[in-house]
Motif scaffolding. Structure first.
Motif, PDB file in Angstrom:
ATOM      1  N   SER A   1     -48.283 -12.370  62.201  1.00 53.00           N
ATOM      2  CA  SER A   1     -47.812 -11.165  62.966  1.00 53.00           C
ATOM      3  C   SER A   1     -46.584 -11.935  64.091  1.00 53.00           C
TER       4      SER A   1
ATOM      5  N   TRP B   1     -54.476  -7.869  66.961  1.00 55.00           N
ATOM      6  CA  TRP B   1     -53.173  -8.121  66.492  1.00 55.00           C
ATOM      7  C   TRP B   1     -52.346  -7.531  67.343  1.00 55.00           C
TER       8      TRP B   1
ATOM      9  N   PHE C   1     -49.412   2.788  60.242  1.00 57.18           N
ATOM     10  CA  PHE C   1     -50.908   2.267  59.780  1.00 57.18           C
ATOM     11  C   PHE C   1     -51.068   3.217  58.506  1.00 57.18           C
TER      12      PHE C   1
ATOM     13  N   VAL D   1     -44.728   1.604  65.166  1.00 58.91           N
ATOM     14  CA  VAL D   1     -45.867   1.004  64.188  1.00 58.91           C
ATOM     15  C   VAL D   1     -46.406   1.979  63.230  1.00 58.91           C
TER      16      VAL D   1
ATOM     17  N   SER E   1     -48.622  -7.016  56.711  1.00 57.08           N
ATOM     18  CA  SER E   1     -47.684  -6.136  57.678  1.00 57.08           C
ATOM     19  C   SER E   1     -46.221  -6.593  57.261  1.00 57.08           C
TER      20      SER E   1
ATOM     21  N   PHE F   1     -47.918  -6.079  67.542  1.00 55.57           N
ATOM     22  CA  PHE F   1     -46.548  -5.585  66.863  1.00 55.57           C
ATOM     23  C   PHE F   1     -45.578  -5.625  67.959  1.00 55.57           C
TER      24      PHE F   1
ATOM     25  N   THR G   1     -43.145  -2.065  62.603  1.00 53.83           N
ATOM     26  CA  THR G   1     -44.302  -2.921  61.840  1.00 53.83           C
ATOM     27  C   THR G   1     -45.096  -1.948  61.022  1.00 53.83           C
ATOM     28  N   TRP G   2     -45.302  -2.112  59.853  1.00 55.10           N
ATOM     29  CA  TRP G   2     -45.972  -1.258  58.830  1.00 55.10           C
ATOM     30  C   TRP G   2     -46.998  -2.064  58.437  1.00 55.10           C
ATOM     31  N   VAL G   3     -48.093  -1.649  59.034  1.00 59.16           N
ATOM     32  CA  VAL G   3     -49.555  -2.430  58.630  1.00 59.16           C
ATOM     33  C   VAL G   3     -49.983  -1.633  57.649  1.00 59.16           C
ATOM     34  N   LYS G   4     -50.437  -2.491  56.528  1.00 56.25           N
ATOM     35  CA  LYS G   4     -51.232  -2.022  55.284  1.00 56.25           C
ATOM     36  C   LYS G   4     -52.846  -2.409  55.748  1.00 56.25           C
TER      37      LYS G   4
ATOM     38  N   GLN H   1     -55.173  -7.210  56.532  1.00 55.31           N
ATOM     39  CA  GLN H   1     -53.766  -6.425  56.909  1.00 55.31           C
ATOM     40  C   GLN H   1     -52.754  -7.173  56.154  1.00 55.31           C
TER      41      GLN H   1
END
Lengths: 318, 318, 318
Positions: free
Chosen positions: C224, A192, A247, A245, A223, A194, A200-203, A221
């Motif tokens: 992304s 991946w 996580f 970023v 995001s 960013f 970038t907010w990655v869930k 993911q």
């Protein structure tokens, strides 16, 4: 002493004898027919039960289970910053990230990190430098890991830092050959990216697939990207690109996908027992009822014979 | 009158008596053995059936069902604009958003909104101001809700507006204590953000998980971001940041996840009936065949005895 | 010759006769009661089994299966560039995209493309021009399709190119009426966008839903976005916006969702056989044990009568 000789009389009567034999044959054929019918039914049910069993065996249901966890084991976040530099890595809670201080400068952090150098698994065999960070664990308190990177003006087309997520940071930590471990990861996991100039907010959420032979872990993911309001002076801003970023675990559920075989051979055998029992019982009933009909018929013939004997003896006695 | 004494004669013959007793013992042992074997088989089948039942009871299959809907009930979209200001909120159809007019200025809209002020559920206890908008419902005609916000130059690091989705807007509307309702939502639902200077298109889908005790609703999101071409004059553009967000239903399916227990206790009992019937029947057969063998053997002995008697009487008569 | 007259004596004894009749009635009632009880049990089990069957029939489990593939058939990527122009379209492997050359200028590519013009399916009936590209297939080697577009300064509010994914490029290729095909697609599939000035990396995965009547294919996407570092001169950069998009398969799994009916009617019939067998057997036992009790009672009465007769005859003989 009267009954038995009466029967003998019937049997000795040629017409009645023929009648009885015929009757017996007819009923034997009927009985055979009923038997065959019942056998067909039982065989059909047995066939259906076995077919259902085979069907279930060959088409296992994949069960998707959501297992709730209180804490996750820390996942591994492998970052490939290239020429970019890690400024800070910090854990925060309740998904709340405090305002940035002295952005663009290195800051103290509290992350467990590990640097691994290895050759890429594909044909170009480039040397890769991965910075592996131990990810968030406390999903209940919405723990996040916030990372900042800076990168000097580059010749790259896109401002991107690549990353890869793997199941357990500790697996790398305990691994004897970390290069081989990372090569394996790169082969199995998806990469991946960013973007610079954005947060970038990655869930992440974890999907565990248990196959027949092996077990695989995979990350899903979601995001979201927000623009960074660069408040640095123009010259500073020009030369250096900042990357942010975050996580976070999406939710406290691990999705487990497993094959479940709903077919149970013993259960099938147990069901078949019932089927064959029903067959026997029905055959029993059939034979019993046929015998009963024969008996009734015999009694009827006997009574008629007795009457005939009585009449003939009366005639003789006159 | 001959038959019974003949048997008595056999019984009185010491050798035949011993022979018969021995035979009876052997067959009793054989019968016992067959009984035990059948009992073992039945117990095994019963054990397997019960084990399968327990297994299914303890490992319920989670069934994922996709329920098609014609219209959704309006979801609640709670936005936390902070210092940003809502310019317009409008419903559009066929996922078509007409060109912007007078961007950066408030415009008439047609949304149902509600402002709720409450204290955040976490330890810092900050006062939060949520603008709750009633979301799109007509998934067939691709209804979208398009929102525009403007924000003056801020000290925030990131140009972001946070939002949260919850199941039903009407639940908030009907709630007596809206602050408590929003606090609950914040505890249970995940927060998302969208960025200034971009249009974020959020495609939401609903996942309903029915657990043993409670039922939870959750949103899955797929979002795409496109750049806003700012056509305002430079000075205007400098001071004020614009935000655009679109909410749409991904598809007309609600994913329902529920535990289904494939184990049915009565079904298991019914299967066990079959097993035990088979046991009884088999035992019946065994006992019947053993008796039949004894009978055959007896008749054979009797016939031999009769012959012996005949021979001896012939010898005596000579 | 003694036994039968003894019984006759009992029958002729008025007290014993009454006693026996009473006993018979009591046992008949008892037998009836046991029969009813057993019937109730069997009916209950049968009811439960049938209910379970109906329940399973009405609530089919949706089975989610992950089918692994080696290569995908090329999906169709329909792009709606509007005023934008396709610069290049190229396949790359191992998810590695080489540095851009002469960005902003058309470059040679290796994609299979097709242009389709059709009227939009919704009421405005605008003419739409779709550029359909054959997507990546080799998921094992991480094949990607990389597209570049350029767009002159436009009056559009957002720098966006819309796209749509559909199951098989070959379906379009083989279709006789491509306009109708595209109209259908637009009605059924969701539209997505990617932004100018960024590289959007789309990871697609395929979900196949087999309903009762039809089969639908749907794409899930994870995307992304990274910023494009524009290295062109200022004037060139001002007028022309560049778009970059990458399409890749997420993983080699096709998710198949199908209804599976765990209810099997024959299985249910087979189970019911067992239930009814158990009923018959139990009824058998009940009737047998009642007869046995009657027999025991009769023998007891007979013995007493015999003793009484003996006593009375002794008295008479004195």
């Amino acid at each position: 002493a009267r009954v038995l000789p009466a029967e003998d009389t019937v049997d000795s009567n040629p017409f009645a004898l023929f009648n009885k034999a015929c009757l017996k044959n007819v009923f034997t054929v009927l009985l055979l027919f009923i038997y065959l019918l019942l056998t067909a039914v039982a065989v059909f049910l047995a066939y259906q039960t076995i077919t259902d069993f085979m069907e279930k065996l060959n088409h296992p249901v994949m069960s998707v289970t959501y297992k709730e966890v209180d804490v996750f084991s820390p996942p591994g976040i492998a970052l490939y910053p290239g020429t970019a530099q890690l400024l800070s890595c910090k854990h925060h809670y309740h998904a709340h990230i405090p305002p940035l201080v002295t952005s663009g400068k290195p800051q103290p952090g509290d992350c467990v990190t590990e640097e691994v150098t290895y050759t890429g698994p594909y044909n170009n065999h480039t040397v890769k430098k991965a910075l592996v960070v131990s990810g968030p664990t406390d999903v209940r308190n919405r723990e996040v890991v916030f990372l900042q990177f800076s990168q000097n003006e580059t010749e790259e087309d896109f401002s991107a830092i690549t990353y890869m997520l793997f199941d357990r940071y500790n697996d790398l930590f305990r691994s004897v050959d970390r290069s081989a471990f990372m090569q394996d990861c790169e082969r199995n996991y998806s990469m991946w990216t960013f973007s610079g100039g954005f947060r970038t907010w990655v869930k992440m959420s974890l999907v565990k697939t248990s196959g027949k032979a092996n077990e695989s872990m995979e990350f899903r993911q979601e995001s979201s990207v927000v623009k960074y309001n660069d408040k640095r002076s123009g010259s500073e801003q020009k030369g250096v690109q900042l990357f942010f970023v975050v996580f976070e675990w999406r939710d406290p559920y691990v999705q487990e996908v497993r094959d479940i075989v709903t077919a149970n051979p013993w259960n099938t055998v147990a069901i078949l027992c019932g089927v064959f029992m029903a067959l026997f019982k029905a055959a029993n009933f059939a034979s019993f009822s046929v015998k009963w009909v024969i008996k009734i018929r015999k009694r009827h013939l006997r009574n008629r014979n007795r009457e005939l004997n009585h009449i003939s003896s009366e005639i003789q006695s006159r």
